[in-house]
Design a protein around this motif. Sequence first.
Motif, PDB file in Angstrom:
ATOM      1  N   VAL C  41       0.858  -1.294   0.026  1.00 23.30           N
ATOM      2  CA  VAL C  41       0.020   0.026   0.082  1.00 23.30           C
ATOM      3  C   VAL C  41       0.831   1.427  -0.024  1.00 23.30           C
ATOM      4  N   ALA C  42       1.942   1.318   0.743  1.00 23.16           N
ATOM      5  CA  ALA C  42       2.723   2.495   0.847  1.00 23.16           C
ATOM      6  C   ALA C  42       3.594   2.666  -0.395  1.00 23.16           C
ATOM      7  N   GLU C  43       3.943   1.748  -0.908  1.00 21.00           N
ATOM      8  CA  GLU C  43       4.586   1.553  -2.126  1.00 21.00           C
ATOM      9  C   GLU C  43       3.667   2.392  -3.370  1.00 21.00           C
ATOM     10  N   VAL C  44       2.501   1.846  -3.456  1.00 17.46           N
ATOM     11  CA  VAL C  44       1.836   2.197  -4.478  1.00 17.46           C
ATOM     12  C   VAL C  44       1.302   3.459  -4.438  1.00 17.46           C
ATOM     13  N   ILE C  45       1.090   4.027  -2.981  1.00 16.60           N
ATOM     14  CA  ILE C  45       0.593   5.313  -3.029  1.00 16.60           C
ATOM     15  C   ILE C  45       1.806   6.338  -3.552  1.00 16.60           C
ATOM     16  N   GLU C  46       2.866   5.935  -2.807  1.00  7.84           N
ATOM     17  CA  GLU C  46       4.358   6.832  -3.398  1.00  7.84           C
ATOM     18  C   GLU C  46       4.407   6.777  -4.811  1.00  7.84           C
ATOM     19  N   GLU C  47       4.322   5.762  -5.299  1.00  8.81           N
ATOM     20  CA  GLU C  47       4.510   5.545  -6.982  1.00  8.81           C
ATOM     21  C   GLU C  47       3.305   6.225  -7.790  1.00  8.81           C
ATOM     22  N   LEU C  48       2.217   6.089  -7.364  1.00  7.09           N
ATOM     23  CA  LEU C  48       0.925   7.035  -8.019  1.00  7.09           C
ATOM     24  C   LEU C  48       1.129   8.401  -7.551  1.00  7.09           C
ATOM     25  N   GLY C  49       2.141   8.928  -6.565  1.00 10.49           N
ATOM     26  CA  GLY C  49       2.014  10.215  -6.316  1.00 10.49           C
ATOM     27  C   GLY C  49       0.785  10.628  -5.612  1.00 10.49           C
ATOM     28  N   MET C  50       0.393   9.963  -4.743  1.00  9.62           N
ATOM     29  CA  MET C  50      -0.822  10.143  -3.931  1.00  9.62           C
ATOM     30  C   MET C  50      -0.626  10.343  -2.426  1.00  9.62           C
ATOM     31  N   THR C  51       0.510  10.618  -2.128  1.00 11.30           N
ATOM     32  CA  THR C  51       0.825  10.875  -0.745  1.00 11.30           C
ATOM     33  C   THR C  51       0.120  12.057  -0.165  1.00 11.30           C
ATOM     34  N   ASP C  52      -0.303  12.973  -0.910  1.00 10.94           N
ATOM     35  CA  ASP C  52      -0.889  14.161  -0.428  1.00 10.94           C
ATOM     36  C   ASP C  52      -2.522  14.019  -0.541  1.00 10.94           C
ATOM     37  N   SER C  53      -2.797  12.969  -1.311  1.00 14.19           N
ATOM     38  CA  SER C  53      -4.471  12.848  -1.367  1.00 14.19           C
ATOM     39  C   SER C  53      -5.037  11.662  -0.968  1.00 14.19           C
ATOM     40  N   ALA C  54      -3.981  10.716  -0.332  1.00 17.45           N
ATOM     41  CA  ALA C  54      -4.678   9.588   0.461  1.00 17.45           C
ATOM     42  C   ALA C  54      -5.273   9.669   1.667  1.00 17.45           C
ATOM     43  N   ILE C  55      -6.278   9.143   1.927  1.00 17.07           N
ATOM     44  CA  ILE C  55      -6.713   9.059   3.229  1.00 17.07           C
ATOM     45  C   ILE C  55      -7.129   7.592   3.499  1.00 17.07           C
ATOM     46  N   GLY C  56      -6.564   7.165   4.543  1.00 16.51           N
ATOM     47  CA  GLY C  56      -6.803   5.720   4.838  1.00 16.51           C
ATOM     48  C   GLY C  56      -7.713   5.516   6.043  1.00 16.51           C
ATOM     49  N   ILE C  57      -8.635   4.581   5.765  1.00 19.55           N
ATOM     50  CA  ILE C  57      -9.775   4.167   7.152  1.00 19.55           C
ATOM     51  C   ILE C  57      -9.270   2.921   7.656  1.00 19.55           C
ATOM     52  N   ALA C  58      -8.713   3.056   8.944  1.00 15.95           N
ATOM     53  CA  ALA C  58      -8.389   1.760   9.479  1.00 15.95           C
ATOM     54  C   ALA C  58      -9.482   1.256  10.419  1.00 15.95           C
ATOM     55  N   PRO C  59      -9.380  -0.256  10.545  1.00 11.93           N
ATOM     56  CA  PRO C  59     -10.536  -0.974  11.184  1.00 11.93           C
ATOM     57  C   PRO C  59     -10.196  -1.144  12.641  1.00 11.93           C
ATOM     58  N   VAL C  60     -11.074  -2.067  13.120  1.00 12.03           N
ATOM     59  CA  VAL C  60     -10.888  -2.353  14.271  1.00 12.03           C
ATOM     60  C   VAL C  60     -10.460  -3.829  14.022  1.00 12.03           C
ATOM     61  N   GLY C  61      -9.535  -4.435  14.584  1.00  9.95           N
ATOM     62  CA  GLY C  61      -8.917  -5.683  14.447  1.00  9.95           C
ATOM     63  C   GLY C  61      -7.345  -5.514  14.396  1.00  9.95           C
ATOM     64  N   CYS C  62      -6.647  -6.500  14.012  1.00  6.90           N
ATOM     65  CA  CYS C  62      -5.240  -6.325  13.896  1.00  6.90           C
ATOM     66  C   CYS C  62      -4.533  -5.107  13.534  1.00  6.90           C
ATOM     67  N   ALA C  63      -5.267  -4.719  11.969  1.00  2.00           N
ATOM     68  CA  ALA C  63      -4.916  -3.646  11.589  1.00  2.00           C
ATOM     69  C   ALA C  63      -5.188  -2.356  12.080  1.00  2.00           C
ATOM     70  N   VAL C  64      -5.787  -2.059  13.368  1.00  2.00           N
ATOM     71  CA  VAL C  64      -6.341  -0.909  13.979  1.00  2.00           C
ATOM     72  C   VAL C  64      -5.199  -0.045  13.955  1.00  2.00           C
ATOM     73  N   PHE C  65      -3.892  -0.413  14.122  1.00  2.00           N
ATOM     74  CA  PHE C  65      -2.804   0.522  14.092  1.00  2.00           C
ATOM     75  C   PHE C  65      -2.398   1.015  12.783  1.00  2.00           C
ATOM     76  N   ALA C  66      -2.929   0.585  11.706  1.00  2.00           N
ATOM     77  CA  ALA C  66      -2.340   0.900  10.331  1.00  2.00           C
ATOM     78  C   ALA C  66      -1.951   2.142  10.214  1.00  2.00           C
ATOM     79  N   TYR C  67      -2.587   3.107  10.851  1.00  2.00           N
ATOM     80  CA  TYR C  67      -2.121   4.673  11.170  1.00  2.00           C
ATOM     81  C   TYR C  67      -0.955   4.878  11.659  1.00  2.00           C
ATOM     82  N   ASN C  68      -0.321   4.029  12.337  1.00  2.00           N
ATOM     83  CA  ASN C  68       1.022   4.156  12.783  1.00  2.00           C
ATOM     84  C   ASN C  68       2.232   3.821  12.014  1.00  2.00           C
ATOM     85  N   TYR C  69       1.772   3.056  10.959  1.00  2.00           N
ATOM     86  CA  TYR C  69       2.810   2.465  10.169  1.00  2.00           C
ATOM     87  C   TYR C  69       2.884   3.211   8.659  1.00  2.00           C
TER      88      TYR C  69
END
Lengths: 178, 355, 259
Positions: C41-69
């Motif tokens: 996900v990080a690679e694709v966002i960077e490669e597509l130049g979406m760093t400034d426009s991407a908004i991720g929505i994190a879940p509840v579950g193991c990926a709850v802390f996706a926003y830390n990474y």
Amino acid sequence: MTQEIIITGFGGQGVLSMGKILAYAGLLDGLEVSWMPSYGPEQRGGTANVTVILSDEPISSPVLDQYDIAVILNQQSLDKFESHVKPGGTLIYDPYGIHRLPERTDIKVVEVKATETTIASGNLKAYNMILLGALLKLYPMVSPDTVIKGLEKTLPQRHHHLIPMNRAAIEQGATLVD
Amino acid sequence: MKGNEAIAHAAIRYGVDGYFGYPITPQSEVLETLEELRPWETTGMVVLQSESEVAAINMVYGGASTGKAVMTSSSSPGVSLMQEGISYIAAGQLPTLIINVMRGGPGLGTIQPSQSDYFQAVKGGGHGDYRLIVLAPASVQDMADYVGLGFDLAFKYRTPAMLLSDGIVGQMMEKVVLPPFRPRRTDAEIAKQCPWAVTGKRGRKERNVSTTLELESRTMEENNRRLQAVYDEIERNEVRFEQYMTDDADYLFVAFGCMSRICKKSIEQARSRGIKVGLLRPITLWPFPTGAIADLSKRVKGILVAEMNAGQMVEDVRLAAEGRTPVAHFGRNGGIVPNPGEVVESLVSQFSIKE
Amino acid sequence: MTKEEILARGGSKVNARPSLLLDATMHYCPGCSHGVVHKLVAEVIEELGMTDSAIGIAPVGCAVFAYNYIDIDWIEAAHGRAPAVATAAARLNPDAMVFTYQGDGDLAAIGTCETIHACNRGENITIIFINNGIYGMTGGQMAPTTLEGMKTSTTPYGRRADLNGYPLNITNLVKELDGTCYVTRQTVHTPAAVRKAKAAIRQAFINTREKRGTSFVEIVSTCNSGWKMSPADANKWMEEHMFAKYPPGEIKNTVKDQK
């Protein structure tokens, strides 16, 4: 001047819209107005009622237990609301389908044969405007002209051809009372 | 127009960015009116009928996280479904407006008007220590005015606000003067007003994250303290109420929303019988006008709290009166709207008033 | 294959950390698929130049802390509600590229309603769906996607259809909805699979940018801790069992897009 009015009958008789037209005319005449309907399944054929208040002072409660005028259009409503007319107030009723007549003697009771007149006129949609004509003849709290102005403002253009019919119905209603 | 319609008009005129809601009687006219008015073609406001109240409140959470002015409306059972989301919104310190046009409960209950969600609105409702600013409209004009007031307060304190209305105020028609049009905020204005907004980084160095999760207990306690400090400030600054004929009153009604209107008529009836009654109408149910009621409790012979519920606000009035004067309750529920005469009879009998 | 040959084939260096992947210690278990998917996900966002426009929505579950990474803007949603949160974020911010990152419990149990309706409305979002057939965060309970016979802490004798219902193939469900433009099922257990998964995520994010409707990328994943296996055994078990119910491959693509 404050007029506290309840209009009550079957859903589909045009009770709510009659109240709305009256309230809107009051608004155009610069009065304070409130329109409080019963709502819900009543709209689908049960009993429906609406409380309309017109006043030259701010209106407190939109919900009342005593009315200056009750416009009653079926037996259930008569049974329920006859006792809620203020002493000296007025009860207007349509005798169609009524088997127990109003009994109170401390109020003015006025019979308006609106159903009969409507059927004779051949225009079933005129019913509530015939009643309104009778009501405004008895209590000219707003003028029929203002009512028509209100219809012109609130009805979509495609329904404006109905306005002359409504005016005629108001005039006809006025002939039903003294 | 109807109170519910006034809300829709006022929202567009305030420059609200988004409305998300699910139909439920007696407030569906809010969504219906917005769909009829098509504000997306004029102001650009987003209007969406969601699949449930749960989805609606989480849409509000998502939209508010991006700094936009977003709102929802529902009625009692629907607002119950929203409680988890409201707790998240409060925890996330997201300015939003939630409207509850109350109907009678519990359960599926009735579609007729009620005031039985007072506890839910002012004491929290969802989980955790949080508050909502709760405004109680009593007229169609209030419905129009409090949309803007609610958002202004919500943004001022970064906290959700609620309009606690009911089926009467929602369904009745009255004269209303709508607020003037103002444009929606631009993205630049939002970035300035809400530097925390999750918009995509847009050149920002630090990323913005909207989260309510904090597993470190000490930090979580700090978060709670921060919220409580905001609530203290709101209690100091934002208490609103109306007094009516209290100057010479021997007795006092305390009532909110539609019930305060009914009590004004009751006052007219009681005074015509020589009973001097006044009214205190809380406009903000939280923060509650504790001080004003405390003052009045020193000089009246009794307080009657009139509510369309089994006795909820009466608890806050008793806390305010602190035993200085007797506090009684009059209530109808299940969707029954009391008439002005009943309230007077209750006053006379509960306080044994001799005429 | 030499490094140059790999790069010539459009692959990326296996060991490089994408600049958007924050230098934080991940809380994921060793062998977990989440780390790999985060990296993609990080690679694709960077490669597509979406760093400034991407908004991720994190879940509840193991990926709850996706926003830390991943170093983009994030909203952490209530359990199951990420598609609703994403709906509003996307509609109110049409220039943003909004995606959700959800597990099977979040997306296919508590959040089924929001998932189906966001897909059905064709919201301009990407949904990344990590399906490992188990609740990882809460300690290995049955998920809606748990296979029949699979042991979890709430199906200690194995999932039985008569007691617990059947495994839910939600990806096949959303395929049927008119709002989805792209539905695919990928894995990340081999280098080749990782490259395919990356291409799928890339396609999905482009669809979102181009407002083509909802893109839905399932990643059939392992949870070696929850499955109580070594990472290598978990990969093998996934191929032998999970793929029978959840076969990888493209499921629906209404827009054939070129890089």
